[in-house]
Scaffold this active site. Structure first.
Site, PDB file in Angstrom:
ATOM      1  N   GLN A   1     -20.334   1.425  -5.826  1.00  0.00           N
ATOM      2  CA  GLN A   1     -20.954   1.305  -7.144  1.00  0.00           C
ATOM      3  C   GLN A   1     -22.106   2.313  -7.262  1.00  0.00           C
ATOM      4  O   GLN A   1     -23.175   1.980  -7.738  1.00  0.00           O
ATOM      5  CB  GLN A   1     -21.446  -0.128  -7.356  1.00  0.00           C
ATOM      6  CG  GLN A   1     -21.488  -0.531  -8.819  1.00  0.00           C
ATOM      7  CD  GLN A   1     -21.258  -2.003  -9.017  1.00  0.00           C
ATOM      8  OE1 GLN A   1     -20.168  -2.500  -8.794  1.00  0.00           O
ATOM      9  NE2 GLN A   1     -22.278  -2.705  -9.456  1.00  0.00           N
TER      10      GLN A   1
ATOM     11  N   LYS B   1     -15.756  -4.534  -4.333  1.00  0.00           N
ATOM     12  CA  LYS B   1     -17.096  -3.959  -4.263  1.00  0.00           C
ATOM     13  C   LYS B   1     -18.079  -5.077  -3.935  1.00  0.00           C
ATOM     14  O   LYS B   1     -18.270  -5.998  -4.734  1.00  0.00           O
ATOM     15  CB  LYS B   1     -17.467  -3.289  -5.581  1.00  0.00           C
ATOM     16  CG  LYS B   1     -16.687  -2.005  -5.836  1.00  0.00           C
ATOM     17  CD  LYS B   1     -17.102  -1.343  -7.134  1.00  0.00           C
ATOM     18  CE  LYS B   1     -16.374  -0.010  -7.316  1.00  0.00           C
ATOM     19  NZ  LYS B   1     -16.671   0.604  -8.637  1.00  0.00           N
TER      20      LYS B   1
ATOM     21  N   ASP C   1      -9.213   8.017  -9.986  1.00  0.00           N
ATOM     22  CA  ASP C   1      -9.893   6.918 -10.660  1.00  0.00           C
ATOM     23  C   ASP C   1     -10.260   7.374 -12.065  1.00  0.00           C
ATOM     24  O   ASP C   1     -11.101   8.251 -12.242  1.00  0.00           O
ATOM     25  CB  ASP C   1     -11.149   6.504  -9.889  1.00  0.00           C
ATOM     26  CG  ASP C   1     -11.902   5.362 -10.555  1.00  0.00           C
ATOM     27  OD1 ASP C   1     -11.380   4.785 -11.529  1.00  0.00           O
ATOM     28  OD2 ASP C   1     -13.007   5.035 -10.088  1.00  0.00           O
TER      29      ASP C   1
ATOM     30  N   ASP D   1     -10.200  -2.288 -10.650  1.00  0.00           N
ATOM     31  CA  ASP D   1     -11.563  -2.172 -10.125  1.00  0.00           C
ATOM     32  C   ASP D   1     -12.533  -2.934 -11.014  1.00  0.00           C
ATOM     33  O   ASP D   1     -12.790  -4.115 -10.807  1.00  0.00           O
ATOM     34  CB  ASP D   1     -11.947  -0.697  -9.994  1.00  0.00           C
ATOM     35  CG  ASP D   1     -13.386  -0.502  -9.533  1.00  0.00           C
ATOM     36  OD1 ASP D   1     -14.025  -1.491  -9.106  1.00  0.00           O
ATOM     37  OD2 ASP D   1     -13.885   0.633  -9.584  1.00  0.00           O
TER      38      ASP D   1
ATOM     39  N   LYS E   1     -12.435  11.606  -9.592  1.00  0.00           N
ATOM     40  CA  LYS E   1     -12.708  10.976 -10.882  1.00  0.00           C
ATOM     41  C   LYS E   1     -11.970  11.756 -11.976  1.00  0.00           C
ATOM     42  O   LYS E   1     -12.146  12.972 -12.106  1.00  0.00           O
ATOM     43  CB  LYS E   1     -14.212  10.964 -11.161  1.00  0.00           C
ATOM     44  CG  LYS E   1     -14.985   9.973 -10.296  1.00  0.00           C
ATOM     45  CD  LYS E   1     -14.711   8.537 -10.715  1.00  0.00           C
ATOM     46  CE  LYS E   1     -15.615   7.562  -9.995  1.00  0.00           C
ATOM     47  NZ  LYS E   1     -15.423   6.173 -10.424  1.00  0.00           N
TER      48      LYS E   1
ATOM     49  N   GLU F   1      -6.565   4.384  -9.934  1.00  0.00           N
ATOM     50  CA  GLU F   1      -7.466   3.253 -10.197  1.00  0.00           C
ATOM     51  C   GLU F   1      -7.857   3.196 -11.669  1.00  0.00           C
ATOM     52  O   GLU F   1      -8.196   4.222 -12.259  1.00  0.00           O
ATOM     53  CB  GLU F   1      -8.702   3.406  -9.313  1.00  0.00           C
ATOM     54  CG  GLU F   1      -9.669   2.236  -9.349  1.00  0.00           C
ATOM     55  CD  GLU F   1     -10.808   2.440  -8.370  1.00  0.00           C
ATOM     56  OE1 GLU F   1     -11.967   2.471  -8.817  1.00  0.00           O
ATOM     57  OE2 GLU F   1     -10.526   2.589  -7.158  1.00  0.00           O
TER      58      GLU F   1
END
Length: 367
Positions: free
Chosen positions: A294, A266, A191, A242, A162, A217
């Site tokens: 998620q 997702k 991401d 996403d 992240k 992402e």
């Protein structure tokens, strides 16, 4: 067989530590367990994880939409007539997580009625998926320690980092420390959760170009259409959409407009039905897909494995399946196990996510 009732049960389970990323921070899994009951005594189950900062849905809104808006129109329908259920849900815009949970619960119900695992009904391509683990906002050395621990304990060799912090040097340093510490055989991708501008994302890509990163992402908001297209055109690695692609229509827009050249699916927001539509679109256009998370519970992760393992394209990459390890407890009666970096499907009728009723009664918040 007819649907006789639909429940949306709110519950809350704390995480072992706060989960931090560019779009927010969570400390508790404030989720909804959706159950669809029938006159045959068969019940379908799914988990709905609200993400108010991303999709605008809350625990309260999902309960109201499922029970008060969808419920009266769905009760009385045959659960095998899924298209009729979707016609009901499509009258209400947005609310993708609520819709996705109803869809997965229907598939679970149908699989149980037929005595067939849903991963077989969907495609039955393989019986397990490789696991990718998400690394949140932490100092670089702590991120490396976490990645090494998950590699040693679970055999995980793919990590999603992240990013989206400022100054950019925080995430650039993390990328370099992880690559140096984990070696070249471990996959690392990023991401940003829309945390950067396109220009900032390009600068990060420039300063990490020699690290073998595989994907980036949601680097910036997809609404920044011109700069996003410029980023896709100049990026040496795929730019993955996403949160900007919760529906098949959104995915087609981003791909055809040049806003992305890979898609994260997702099941928590697309269910199995729309996820199949998105997957078909992607395979038809020849773009890669990832199976995202998620911040799912084990119930949600089991749904992701069920769909991901069912198809060749969705099982090609490691799926984001391990975030349930950040929870202090879970509702699954038979906990998920990660062996050699993989999670297996359940060879049981339905999705195979049987609920521990004692735990549900303990954590539900509408008692």
């Amino acid at each position: 067989m007819k649907i006789t009732a639909i429940e949306a049960i709110p519950y809350a389970i704390p995480y072992t530590h706060p989960l931090k990323f560019a779009s927010g921070e969570v400390t508790t899994a404030d989720h909804i367990l959706v159950r669809i009951h029938t006159d045959a005594g068969i019940t379908g189950t799914a988990d709905a994880p609200p993400r108010p900062y991303t999709y605008g849905e809350t625990q309260t809104s999902i309960k109201v939409i499922v029970e008060d808006v969808f419920g009266p129109e769905i009760i009385g329908l045959d659960p095998f007539d899924r298209e009729k259920v979707h016609e009901v849900m499509d009258r209400t815009i947005n609310n993708q997580v609520a819709k996705g949970a109803v869809d997965i619960a229907l598939w679970d119900l149908v699989g149980k009625a037929l005595q067939i695992p849903v991963h077989k009904l969907l495609g039955g391509y393989t019986d397990s998926m490789r696991v990718s683990h998400m690394l949140g906002f932490k100092p670089a050395e702590e991120l490396l320690e976490e990645a090494q621990r998950f590699g040693q304990e679970y055999g995980i060799t793919t990590f999603k980092l992240k990013v989206g912090r400022r100054p950019l040097s925080l995430d650039i340093e993390a990328c370099h420390v992880l690559r140096e510490g984990l070696g070249d055989d471990v996959e690392i991708y990023l991401d940003a959760n829309r945390g950067w501008s396109a220009n900032e994302a390009m600068e990060v890509l420039r300063q990490t170009a020699d690290l073998g990163l595989t994907m980036l992402e949601e680097p910036c908001d997809a609404k920044e259409a011109m700069s996003r297209r410029r980023l896709v055109d100049h990026s040496p690695i795929p730019i993955v959409a996403d949160e900007s692609v919760p529906t098949a229509g959104d995915a087609s827009r981003e791909l055809l407009s040049g806003g992305a050249n890979a898609i994260c699916i997702k099941t928590a927001r697309s269910g199995f039905t729309e996820a199949t539509e998105i997957l078909g679109l992607c395979t038809g256009l020849g773009v890669d897909v990832t199976m995202g998370n998620q911040i799912d519970t084990q119930v949600g992760s089991m749904a992701t494995v069920t769909f991901g393992a069912a198809h060749r394209a969705s099982s090609a990459r490691a799926g984001e399946l391990s975030n349930f390890l950040d929870m202090s407890d879970d509702l699954l009666a038979d906990p998920i196990q990660i062996h050699n970096g993989r999670i297996s499907v359940r060879d049981l009728p339905g999705v195979g996510a049987e609920i521990d009723e004692d735990k549900l009664n303990h954590y539900r918040i509408d008692k």
